[in-house]
Scaffold this active site. Structure first.
Site, PDB file in Angstrom:
ATOM      1  N   ALA A  66       0.796  -1.452  -0.209  1.00  0.00           N
ATOM      2  CA  ALA A  66      -0.092   0.161   0.082  1.00  0.00           C
ATOM      3  C   ALA A  66       0.865   1.669  -0.407  1.00  0.00           C
ATOM      4  O   ALA A  66       1.705   1.068   0.991  1.00  0.00           O
ATOM      5  CB  ALA A  66      -0.751  -0.324   1.155  1.00  0.00           C
ATOM      6  N   GLY A 111       0.706  -5.089   0.710  1.00  0.00           N
ATOM      7  CA  GLY A 111      -0.273  -5.363   0.258  1.00  0.00           C
ATOM      8  C   GLY A 111      -0.132  -5.090  -1.604  1.00  0.00           C
ATOM      9  O   GLY A 111      -1.528  -6.249  -2.117  1.00  0.00           O
ATOM     10  N   GLU A 114      -0.495  -9.192  -0.626  1.00  0.00           N
ATOM     11  CA  GLU A 114      -1.663  -9.970  -0.041  1.00  0.00           C
ATOM     12  C   GLU A 114      -3.091  -9.761  -1.564  1.00  0.00           C
ATOM     13  O   GLU A 114      -3.601 -10.809  -1.937  1.00  0.00           O
ATOM     14  CB  GLU A 114      -2.816  -8.588   0.994  1.00  0.00           C
ATOM     15  CG  GLU A 114      -1.839  -9.059   1.827  1.00  0.00           C
ATOM     16  CD  GLU A 114      -2.240  -7.483   2.877  1.00  0.00           C
ATOM     17  OE1 GLU A 114      -1.426  -6.449   2.589  1.00  0.00           O
ATOM     18  OE2 GLU A 114      -2.965  -7.994   3.921  1.00  0.00           O
ATOM     19  N   GLU A 134       5.077  -4.798   7.592  1.00  0.00           N
ATOM     20  CA  GLU A 134       4.028  -4.030   8.410  1.00  0.00           C
ATOM     21  C   GLU A 134       4.742  -3.886   9.634  1.00  0.00           C
ATOM     22  O   GLU A 134       4.147  -2.599   9.879  1.00  0.00           O
ATOM     23  CB  GLU A 134       2.456  -5.161   8.132  1.00  0.00           C
ATOM     24  CG  GLU A 134       1.144  -4.356   6.714  1.00  0.00           C
ATOM     25  CD  GLU A 134       2.223  -6.207   6.042  1.00  0.00           C
ATOM     26  OE1 GLU A 134       2.138  -6.131   6.059  1.00  0.00           O
ATOM     27  OE2 GLU A 134       1.486  -5.759   4.739  1.00  0.00           O
TER      28      GLU A 134
END
Ligand code: DAK
Length: 260
Positions: A66, A111, A114, A134
């Protein structure tokens, strides 16, 4: 559809979606997530598309996570909004009638890892790197990583990756079952399209039923899963493609599926 952060190419039933923010290693900002949400819906609806590939622009990154610049000043409410949007998109990929293949061409972090995990199949370049970093940013994976990673590679390995935040290379990702196959970087898209083409040649109802059985069945215990499979199996006999597939076998000719 107006796409500024994604590229879309459709060739012979295979859609290639490229996350195109190479200056930020294809990190997912809010605009990119919004485009991805629309595009996943469009892929499901568009009869020209049978299989989708997701990849990243350039040779360095699939998606490096992200977008940290976007996230830095978010309030908890905004963070929840972003997480819910991402969950909608990733669940949309999983529940889509169309198979999705990730072609991981470089960093797949946070992300990005993911997103690859939400796809049905993962192909990786030898140079790809995976991780859930993260914890290094003081947060936890927020796009489904804590749920999909242990389901894919088991609790111990998932927790090791999530708690250390360390990256693994493609070979290790293959060893632990995070990716299906590794290929030379220059061959990644061709090999992925070859695989997509094999899948695209099948009938859509059978593809959808196969995917539904595996994805939804994984959430059930074995007895319920088998009962669910029996229902879907019965449904496949209501399709013209089942008649055609079996007739073609018995008549020793290739099947001509009509997607109904
Ligand atoms: N976001 C924004 N920009 C990024 C980025 C990212 N994730 N990753 C890289 N970039 C940018 C860099 O800032 C740099 O920009 P400029 O300085 O050139 O303007 C450019 O991309 C090139 O990166 P580097 O210069 O760092 O390149 P290196 O080769 O030195 O290093 C690297 C490559 C991938 C090792 C490094 O860039 C890196 O560590 N990147 C961050 C990776 C990371 O931590 N990714 C996980 C992000 S956390 C949430 C839900 C989910 C999430 C968060 C919130 N909510 C529900 C709110 C998920 C979070 C994540 O994904």
């Amino acid at each position: 559809m107006n796409l500024e952060n994604l590229l879309l190419e459709i060739v012979e039933g295979v859609a290639t979606v490229t996350v195109n923010r190479p200056g930020a290693l294809n990190a997912l900002n809010l605009a990119t997530l919004a485009e991805l949400e629309d595009l996943v819906g469009e892929i499901g609806r568009n009869p020209e598309i049978r299989v989708a590939i997701i990849t990243g622009s350039g040779t360095k990154a699939f998606v490096a996570g992200a977008d940290i610049a976007t996230m830095r000043d978010m309030s908890p409410m905004e963070a929840r909004e972003m997480a819910l949007r991402a969950h909608r998109i990733f669940a949309g990929i999983e529940r889509s009638a169309k198979p999705f293949i990730a072609a991981v061409n470089g960093y797949a972090l946070g992300g990005g890892c993911e997103l690859a995990m939400a796809c049905d199949i993962r192909m990786a370049a030898e140079t790809a790197k995976f991780g859930q970093p993260e914890v290094n940013l003081g947060i936890l994976p927020g796009f489904g990583g804590t749920q999909r990673l242990p389901r894919l590679i088991g609790k111990g390995r998932a927790l090791e990756l999530i708690l250390t935040g360390e990256m693994i290379d493609a070979r290790e990702a293959l060893r632990i079952g995070l990716v299906n196959r590794i290929v030379a970087p220059g061959e990644l898209l061709d090999e992925t399209r070859l695989l997509a083409g094999k899948i695209a040649a099948k009938g859509l109802p059978a593809l959808q039923l196969c995917k539904q059985a595996v994805i939804n069945g994984l959430e059930m215990d074995i007895a319920r899963g088998c009962a669910y499979e029996a229902e879907l199996f019965a449904n496949s006999f209501a399709t013209a493609d089942q008649k055609e597939g079996m007739a073609a076998f018995l008549e020793k000719r290739p099947a001509a599926f009509r997607d109904c």
